[in-house]
Structures are given as structure tokens and as C-alpha cells.
Design an enzyme around this catalytic site. Structure first.
Site, PDB file in Angstrom:
ATOM      1  N   LYS A  64      -7.364  -5.057  11.531  1.00 17.49           N
ATOM      2  CA  LYS A  64      -7.978  -4.867  10.214  1.00 17.49           C
ATOM      3  C   LYS A  64      -9.451  -4.464  10.334  1.00 17.49           C
ATOM      4  O   LYS A  64      -9.985  -3.755   9.482  1.00 17.49           O
ATOM      5  CB  LYS A  64      -7.799  -6.122   9.354  1.00 17.49           C
ATOM      6  CG  LYS A  64      -6.331  -6.382   8.984  1.00 17.49           C
ATOM      7  CD  LYS A  64      -5.740  -5.252   8.124  1.00 17.49           C
ATOM      8  CE  LYS A  64      -4.312  -5.499   7.714  1.00 17.49           C
ATOM      9  NZ  LYS A  64      -3.777  -4.467   6.807  1.00 17.49           N
ATOM     10  N   ASP A  67       9.332   4.409   8.380  1.00 16.68           N
ATOM     11  CA  ASP A  67       8.527   3.662   9.351  1.00 16.68           C
ATOM     12  C   ASP A  67       7.208   4.416   9.488  1.00 16.68           C
ATOM     13  O   ASP A  67       7.197   5.569   9.939  1.00 16.68           O
ATOM     14  CB  ASP A  67       9.283   3.603  10.685  1.00 16.68           C
ATOM     15  CG  ASP A  67       8.495   2.907  11.779  1.00 16.68           C
ATOM     16  OD1 ASP A  67       7.270   2.705  11.620  1.00 16.68           O
ATOM     17  OD2 ASP A  67       9.109   2.579  12.808  1.00 16.68           O
ATOM     18  N   ASP A 127       8.833   1.816   2.611  1.00 15.55           N
ATOM     19  CA  ASP A 127       8.828   0.601   3.429  1.00 15.55           C
ATOM     20  C   ASP A 127       9.848   0.810   4.544  1.00 15.55           C
ATOM     21  O   ASP A 127      10.735   1.669   4.435  1.00 15.55           O
ATOM     22  CB  ASP A 127       9.225  -0.632   2.599  1.00 15.55           C
ATOM     23  CG  ASP A 127       8.713  -1.946   3.196  1.00 15.55           C
ATOM     24  OD1 ASP A 127       7.804  -2.558   2.598  1.00 15.55           O
ATOM     25  OD2 ASP A 127       9.207  -2.358   4.272  1.00 15.55           O
ATOM     26  N   PRO A 163      -8.327  -8.098   0.844  1.00 10.07           N
ATOM     27  CA  PRO A 163      -7.912  -9.324   0.136  1.00 10.07           C
ATOM     28  C   PRO A 163      -8.243 -10.580   0.942  1.00 10.07           C
ATOM     29  O   PRO A 163      -8.274 -10.563   2.174  1.00 10.07           O
ATOM     30  CB  PRO A 163      -6.381  -9.182   0.043  1.00 10.07           C
ATOM     31  CG  PRO A 163      -6.041  -7.785   0.493  1.00 10.07           C
ATOM     32  CD  PRO A 163      -7.171  -7.356   1.381  1.00 10.07           C
ATOM     33  N   LEU A 197      -6.881 -14.667   1.546  1.00 14.36           N
ATOM     34  CA  LEU A 197      -5.532 -15.213   1.770  1.00 14.36           C
ATOM     35  C   LEU A 197      -4.762 -15.243   0.441  1.00 14.36           C
ATOM     36  O   LEU A 197      -5.195 -15.885  -0.517  1.00 14.36           O
ATOM     37  CB  LEU A 197      -5.635 -16.614   2.352  1.00 14.36           C
ATOM     38  CG  LEU A 197      -4.305 -17.201   2.812  1.00 14.36           C
ATOM     39  CD1 LEU A 197      -3.831 -16.527   4.090  1.00 14.36           C
ATOM     40  CD2 LEU A 197      -4.431 -18.700   3.022  1.00 14.36           C
ATOM     41  N   TYR A 219      -4.151  -9.223  14.784  1.00 17.22           N
ATOM     42  CA  TYR A 219      -4.194  -8.858  13.363  1.00 17.22           C
ATOM     43  C   TYR A 219      -5.637  -8.607  12.910  1.00 17.22           C
ATOM     44  O   TYR A 219      -5.932  -7.582  12.284  1.00 17.22           O
ATOM     45  CB  TYR A 219      -3.550  -9.974  12.534  1.00 17.22           C
ATOM     46  CG  TYR A 219      -3.659  -9.733  11.051  1.00 17.22           C
ATOM     47  CD1 TYR A 219      -2.831  -8.822  10.407  1.00 17.22           C
ATOM     48  CD2 TYR A 219      -4.624 -10.398  10.277  1.00 17.22           C
ATOM     49  CE1 TYR A 219      -2.942  -8.578   9.040  1.00 17.22           C
ATOM     50  CE2 TYR A 219      -4.735 -10.163   8.921  1.00 17.22           C
ATOM     51  CZ  TYR A 219      -3.893  -9.258   8.317  1.00 17.22           C
ATOM     52  OH  TYR A 219      -4.012  -9.005   6.971  1.00 17.22           O
ATOM     53  N   ASN A 243      -0.859   0.032   2.633  1.00 17.73           N
ATOM     54  CA  ASN A 243      -0.665  -1.422   2.555  1.00 17.73           C
ATOM     55  C   ASN A 243       0.255  -1.959   3.650  1.00 17.73           C
ATOM     56  O   ASN A 243       0.139  -3.113   4.051  1.00 17.73           O
ATOM     57  CB  ASN A 243      -0.085  -1.743   1.166  1.00 17.73           C
ATOM     58  CG  ASN A 243       0.461  -3.145   1.080  1.00 17.73           C
ATOM     59  OD1 ASN A 243      -0.283  -4.112   0.928  1.00 17.73           O
ATOM     60  ND2 ASN A 243       1.787  -3.281   1.185  1.00 17.73           N
ATOM     61  N   GLY A 274       6.347  -8.413  -1.572  1.00 17.08           N
ATOM     62  CA  GLY A 274       5.003  -8.966  -1.411  1.00 17.08           C
ATOM     63  C   GLY A 274       3.933  -8.237  -2.200  1.00 17.08           C
ATOM     64  O   GLY A 274       4.162  -7.740  -3.316  1.00 17.08           O
ATOM     65  N   ILE A 275       2.767  -8.147  -1.601  1.00 16.59           N
ATOM     66  CA  ILE A 275       1.617  -7.567  -2.304  1.00 16.59           C
ATOM     67  C   ILE A 275       1.864  -6.093  -2.603  1.00 16.59           C
ATOM     68  O   ILE A 275       1.485  -5.596  -3.662  1.00 16.59           O
ATOM     69  CB  ILE A 275       0.326  -7.750  -1.467  1.00 16.59           C
ATOM     70  CG1 ILE A 275       0.078  -9.233  -1.173  1.00 16.59           C
ATOM     71  CG2 ILE A 275      -0.861  -7.169  -2.209  1.00 16.59           C
ATOM     72  CD1 ILE A 275      -1.146  -9.492  -0.306  1.00 16.59           C
TER      73      ILE A 275
HETATM   74  N1  LIG Z   1      -1.073 -12.053   2.182  1.00 16.66           N
HETATM   75  C1  LIG Z   1      -2.333 -12.189   2.580  1.00 16.66           C
HETATM   76  O1  LIG Z   1      -2.886 -13.293   2.627  1.00 16.66           O
HETATM   77  C2  LIG Z   1      -3.143 -10.976   2.976  1.00 16.66           C
HETATM   78  C3  LIG Z   1      -4.537 -11.137   3.118  1.00 16.66           C
HETATM   79  C4  LIG Z   1      -5.295 -10.027   3.482  1.00 16.66           C
HETATM   80  C5  LIG Z   1      -4.681  -8.804   3.685  1.00 16.66           C
HETATM   81  N2  LIG Z   1      -3.331  -8.705   3.536  1.00 16.66           N
HETATM   82  C6  LIG Z   1      -2.735  -7.389   3.753  1.00 16.66           C
HETATM   83  O2  LIG Z   1      -2.035  -7.002   2.583  1.00 16.66           O
HETATM   84  C7  LIG Z   1      -0.890  -6.222   2.964  1.00 16.66           C
HETATM   85  C8  LIG Z   1       0.382  -6.839   2.400  1.00 16.66           C
HETATM   86  O3  LIG Z   1       0.443  -8.190   2.756  1.00 16.66           O
HETATM   87  P1  LIG Z   1       1.746  -9.098   2.546  1.00 16.66           P
HETATM   88  O4  LIG Z   1       1.309 -10.507   2.600  1.00 16.66           O
HETATM   89  O5  LIG Z   1       2.530  -8.605   1.379  1.00 16.66           O
HETATM   90  O6  LIG Z   1       2.464  -8.755   3.931  1.00 16.66           O
HETATM   91  P2  LIG Z   1       3.975  -8.562   4.353  1.00 16.66           P
HETATM   92  O7  LIG Z   1       3.989  -8.664   5.840  1.00 16.66           O
HETATM   93  O8  LIG Z   1       4.872  -9.482   3.576  1.00 16.66           O
HETATM   94  O9  LIG Z   1       4.292  -7.081   3.841  1.00 16.66           O
HETATM   95  C9  LIG Z   1       4.060  -5.951   4.581  1.00 16.66           C
HETATM   96  C10 LIG Z   1       5.100  -4.922   4.212  1.00 16.66           C
HETATM   97  O10 LIG Z   1       4.969  -3.845   5.147  1.00 16.66           O
HETATM   98  C11 LIG Z   1       6.265  -3.480   5.578  1.00 16.66           C
HETATM   99  N3  LIG Z   1       6.199  -2.868   6.914  1.00 16.66           N
HETATM  100  C12 LIG Z   1       5.998  -3.495   8.104  1.00 16.66           C
HETATM  101  N4  LIG Z   1       6.031  -2.615   9.099  1.00 16.66           N
HETATM  102  C13 LIG Z   1       6.248  -1.390   8.546  1.00 16.66           C
HETATM  103  C14 LIG Z   1       6.403  -0.082   9.077  1.00 16.66           C
HETATM  104  N5  LIG Z   1       6.310   0.161  10.387  1.00 16.66           N
HETATM  105  N6  LIG Z   1       6.601   0.949   8.212  1.00 16.66           N
HETATM  106  C15 LIG Z   1       6.696   0.722   6.875  1.00 16.66           C
HETATM  107  N7  LIG Z   1       6.578  -0.504   6.326  1.00 16.66           N
HETATM  108  C16 LIG Z   1       6.357  -1.553   7.151  1.00 16.66           C
HETATM  109  C17 LIG Z   1       7.071  -4.769   5.587  1.00 16.66           C
HETATM  110  O11 LIG Z   1       8.467  -4.527   5.564  1.00 16.66           O
HETATM  111  C18 LIG Z   1       6.545  -5.436   4.322  1.00 16.66           C
HETATM  112  O12 LIG Z   1       7.305  -5.062   3.184  1.00 16.66           O
HETATM  113  C19 LIG Z   1      -0.922  -6.124   4.484  1.00 16.66           C
HETATM  114  O13 LIG Z   1      -1.642  -4.971   4.864  1.00 16.66           O
HETATM  115  C20 LIG Z   1      -1.715  -7.355   4.870  1.00 16.66           C
HETATM  116  O14 LIG Z   1      -2.319  -7.233   6.124  1.00 16.66           O
HETATM  117  C21 LIG Z   1      -2.547  -9.754   3.193  1.00 16.66           C
END
Ligand SMILES: NC(=O)c1ccc[n+]([C@@H]2O[C@H](COP(=O)([O-])OP(=O)(O)OC[C@H]3O[C@@H](n4cnc5c(N)ncnc54)[C@H](O)[C@@H]3O)[C@@H](O)[C@H]2O)c1
Length: 252
Positions: A160, A61, A37, A186, A188, A156, A88, A17-18
Site C-alpha cells: 500500500k 484477474d 473481480d 481507508p 480499518l 500488505y 480497489n 466487501g468495500i
Molecule cells: N477493510 C479494511 O479495513 C481496509 C482498510 C484499508 C484499506 N483497505 C483496502 O480496501 C480494499 C477492499 O478491502 P476489503 O476489506 O473489501 O478486502 P477484500 O479482501 O474482502 O476484497 C478484495 C476484493 O478483491 C478481489 N481480488 C483479490 N485478488 C484479485 C485479483 N487478482 N483480481 C481481481 N480481483 C481480486 C477479491 O476477490 C475481493 O473481492 C482493498 O484494496 C484493501 O486493501 C481495506
């Protein structure tokens, strides 16, 4: 211009992901990147190395303080220090949006534990290393949902909001030792997890798009320029701030 040539940066939640896009982009800017991760970060590390970048990975973790301490030790051993941290990792894409009256206390606790306490543990763990150098850049990933009060995701959005508050408190406490703490919020974003989440209603994506000045979908790559700036020396007089990158949906 490669802005991060002198930086060793930890990116949490970088297996996909991001977070994976952040890790790749920072490595392309010259940073030595430690990807962590709860899932295996091997694919992200391999992708960076294939492009000639410098990266290492560790399963960790972020809610486990001992595992986080080992992560920082690993990064110091590999890259001689830690000058940047990108908080992140979070529970987001796996969550099912629904009215808060249907969300149990267990889910509320779980989201707060990972998103808020996990970030706290990571900041605490890098502190001695950054303090010893008298310099550090921490970027916490928040979300535009805080400013919109987005419904159907109360734990959530609460988590944040806490990240923005934590950023401000940490910036005040740590400015004296040269550590800058900022937030990137960010909008969506079409991350792997979000696209793969069948519970995420398509109309939510469409309705967000209509609120933007720049009316197109947001991708992870839309965020990497602002992140590199916040980790570079170009932003050294900024701390405690929240930068929203969302195509002009939120203006704050
Ligand atoms: N996608 C969006 O629209 C969006 C918008 C605003 C903010 N965000 C933020 O951006 C970040 C990434 O978003 P995303 O869409 O890629 O989310 P995602 O849920 O796909 O990715 C989050 C990552 O964190 C890892 N993770 C979860 N719990 C964990 C733990 N306890 N220890 C270590 N790693 C852990 C997951 O395995 C995953 O790889 C997040 O903080 C999310 O809140 C996302």
C-alpha cells in the site's frame, strides 16, 4: 445531487466487501459501473440493477494483462468509454496477520503481485481510452496502515506504500493529458472479508478504535462520499493526493 451522471467507471474487486459498496454507491450517483473481480461480480451487478442503476460485470484477474485489456474493451463496448477507474482489488481480508519473520517470501511476492502489479496493469490498460478523451479520473485504494507502520502485515503495508508512490508518479506523468490520479486511504473498515476472517484479532479492531477522534467502527459506506468526490468534476484540480478517511486516526 447525482454527481457522476456522465461517468463510466470500472471498479476492481467489486464482488464483495468495500468494492461492492463502492460500485453500488457510484451507480446511485449516476455512474455506469463495470464491476470486475476474480470472483463472480454477478451479485453486485444484480443489486445495482434492482435499484435502477446501470452496471455490467466481468470476471478478471487484475494481474493478467490480457484479461485486463478485455475488461477495458468490455467497458468501452457497453458504456462507450472509461472515464473513471477505482483500483480497489487487493489481497487484504484473506491475509493472516503475523510477525514478518513468520511470513514466507512466496506470500510477500503474491501480495505485491496482486496489490501493486495488478494496479499497474489496470492503470496501463485504461490509459489509451482516457488519453484519447483528454480526461480521466483514477482512484487507487491505499490504506491508513502506511502512515501508522501497522505491525503484523508487512507485505500488505509495503504494497500500500507502493500504491501511494505509484499514485504520485502516475499523477506527474499523466497530468499533461488530463488524467487525475489520487489515492483514498481507508482506516480499518468492517468489510465482509474482515468480519469473516477468524485470524484477524479482535483486539486489533479495538485498539484502532481508541486512536480515532470519532470513536466508532468504520463501515464501507463511510468511504463512498470521498470516492464519489474524487471521481467527480468537483475534484478536477486535485491530483497526486492521498485522502485518508478513518475517523481521524491518522493526521497527515
Ligand atoms: N477493510 C479494511 O479495513 C481496509 C482498510 C484499508 C484499506 N483497505 C483496502 O480496501 C480494499 C477492499 O478491502 P476489503 O476489506 O473489501 O478486502 P477484500 O479482501 O474482502 O476484497 C478484495 C476484493 O478483491 C478481489 N481480488 C483479490 N485478488 C484479485 C485479483 N487478482 N483480481 C481481481 N480481483 C481480486 C477479491 O476477490 C475481493 O473481492 C482493498 O484494496 C484493501 O486493501 C481495506
Amino acid at each position: 445531487m447525482r454527481r457522476l451522471l456522465d461517468r463510466s467507471v470500472i471498479v476492481t474487486g467489486g464482488a464483495q466487501g468495500i468494492g461492492a459498496a463502492y460500485a453500488r454507491a457510484l451507480a446511485a450517483e449516476g455512474a455506469r459501473v463495470t464491476v470486475c473481480d476474480i470472483l463472480s461480480p454477478d451479485a453486485t451487478v444484480a443489486a445495482i440493477r434492482e435499484l435502477g442503476g446501470n452496471a455490467t460485470g466481468q470476471v478478471c484477474d487484475i494481474t493478467d494483462s490480457e484479461a485486463v485489456a478485455r475488461l477495458v474493451e468490455h467497458s468501452v463496448a457497453q458504456f462507450g468509454g472509461v472515464s473513471g477507474l477505482v483500483n480497489n482489488a487487493a489481497l487484504f481480508a484473506t491475509l493472516r496477520p503475523r510477525p514478518f519473520s513468520e511470513i514466507g517470501s512466496e506470500e510477500f511476492d503474491r501480495v505485491l503481485r496482486v496489490n501493486v502489479r495488478g494496479t499497474f496493469e489496470c492503470i496501463k490498460a485504461v490509459l489509451p481510452v482516457m488519453r484519447a478523451k483528454g480526461y480521466g479520473k483514477i482512484v487507487n485504494i491505499a490504506s491508513g496502515t502506511v502512515f501508522k507502520g501497522t505491525p503484523m502485515m508487512m507485505p500488505y503495508v509495503s504494497s500500500k506504500g507502493a500504491i501511494i508512490a505509484m499514485t504520485r508518479a502516475a499523477a506527474r506523468e499523466l497530468g499533461g493529458c488530463g488524467i487525475r490520479v489520487n489515492c483514498l486511504a481507508p482506516g480499518l473498515t468492517l468489510s465482509d472479508g474482515l468480519v469473516g476472517n477468524e485470524d484477524y484479532p479482535e483486539e486489533m479492531t479495538r485498539s484502532v478504535l481508541e486512536t480515532r477522534c470519532l470513536m466508532r467502527d468504520q463501515t464501507p459506506e463511510d468511504l463512498t462520499g470521498a470516492l464519489a468526490f474524487l471521481l467527480s468534476s468537483e475534484s478536477d484540480f486535485m491530483t497526486g493526493q492521498t485522502v485518508v478517511v478513518d475517523g481521524g486516526s491518522v493526521m497527515h
